[in-house]
Design an enzyme around this catalytic site. Structure first.
Site, PDB file in Angstrom:
ATOM      1  N   PRO A 149       0.740  -1.189   0.127  1.00  0.00           N
ATOM      2  CA  PRO A 149       0.106   0.003   0.125  1.00  0.00           C
ATOM      3  C   PRO A 149       0.552   1.631   0.032  1.00  0.00           C
ATOM      4  O   PRO A 149       0.812   2.192   1.163  1.00  0.00           O
ATOM      5  CB  PRO A 149      -0.633  -0.116   0.851  1.00  0.00           C
ATOM      6  CG  PRO A 149       0.093  -0.691   2.287  1.00  0.00           C
ATOM      7  CD  PRO A 149       0.999  -1.738   1.487  1.00  0.00           C
ATOM      8  N   CYS A 150       1.371   1.721  -1.035  1.00  0.00           N
ATOM      9  CA  CYS A 150       2.059   3.229  -0.965  1.00  0.00           C
ATOM     10  C   CYS A 150       0.983   3.644  -1.381  1.00  0.00           C
ATOM     11  O   CYS A 150       2.078   4.910  -0.907  1.00  0.00           O
ATOM     12  CB  CYS A 150       3.111   2.842  -2.253  1.00  0.00           C
ATOM     13  SG  CYS A 150       2.683   2.174  -3.905  1.00  0.00           S
ATOM     14  N   HIS A 151      -0.262   4.206  -1.669  1.00  0.00           N
ATOM     15  CA  HIS A 151      -0.821   4.914  -1.528  1.00  0.00           C
ATOM     16  C   HIS A 151      -1.033   5.670   0.083  1.00  0.00           C
ATOM     17  O   HIS A 151      -1.323   6.637   0.439  1.00  0.00           O
ATOM     18  CB  HIS A 151      -2.482   4.254  -2.849  1.00  0.00           C
ATOM     19  CG  HIS A 151      -2.995   3.341  -1.090  1.00  0.00           C
ATOM     20  ND1 HIS A 151      -2.694   2.372  -1.332  1.00  0.00           N
ATOM     21  CD2 HIS A 151      -3.568   3.172  -0.625  1.00  0.00           C
ATOM     22  CE1 HIS A 151      -3.498   1.727  -0.757  1.00  0.00           C
ATOM     23  NE2 HIS A 151      -4.201   1.940   0.516  1.00  0.00           N
TER      24      HIS A 151
END
Length: 188
Positions: A149-151
């Site tokens: 989850p780089c978001h």
């Protein structure tokens, strides 16, 4: 981290990271492309982006069957995620990256649903507090969107920062997580 959560798997050789199966999934944020090798999901990208040009390797029937199984598991869990019914992915992930990138991506997997943190927080988690820029570069090189989850990585000041698929998609993902049951993230 619980052993049931998604975790990065090391493939025996560099060529084993090359995906052998590809499929797509339509979602509320666009059409996603999923690639897998025999060890796990290797890529999750957005169709239409430059990141979808991923050559497939020729594989044995056993490798193809295992890769297809990883894709089907990922598609089912992503559908549950987009319905707001899943907050933890339970998948094998096998992206190719440097040792440092792998450390950053594993730290990203540990950022809980509905939460956010900064590049500096990730640098602290991997015991490399001065590597903030390198963490940012590794975050940007993440080949498995959403599941890694780089978001969830935002600026230290709480503002949204760059995202490979645009800030609109990043905001959509964060809002999905903030409105789902049990999430704690709020946009400021």
């Amino acid at each position: 981290m619980s052993p049931n959560l998604s975790q990065l798997i090391s493939a025996p050789t560099a060529k084993d990271y090359q995906p052998c199966v590809v499929d797509t999934l339509s979602t509320s944020v666009g059409v996603l492309q999923l690639n897998a090798n025999a060890y796990g999901l290797s890529h999750l990208t957005v169709v239409g982006s430059s990141r979808t040009e991923i050559p497939l390797k020729v594989a044995t029937d056993d490798e193809l069957a295992r890769a297809k199984s990883h894709i089907q598991q990922a598609k089912a869990q992503l559908q549950d995620y987009f319905r707001g019914e899943l907050t933890e992915f339970h998948l094998s992930l096998a992206p190719k990256g440097t040792e440092f990138q792998q450390q950053v991506w594993q730290a990203l997997v540990q950022v809980d649903y509905g939460q956010s943190c900064s590049y500096g927080d990730i640098a602290q988690r991997i015991d490399r507090p001065k590597a903030v820029r390198a963490v940012g570069a590794a975050n940007g090189a993440n080949p498995i969107a959403i599941i890694v989850p780089c978001h969830r990585i935002i600026g230290k000041n709480g503002q949204l920062t760059g995202y490979a698929y645009g800030l609109t998609m990043k905001q959509q993902l964060l809002m999905l997580e903030s409105t789902s049951k049990g999430a704690h993230f709020t946009l400021e």
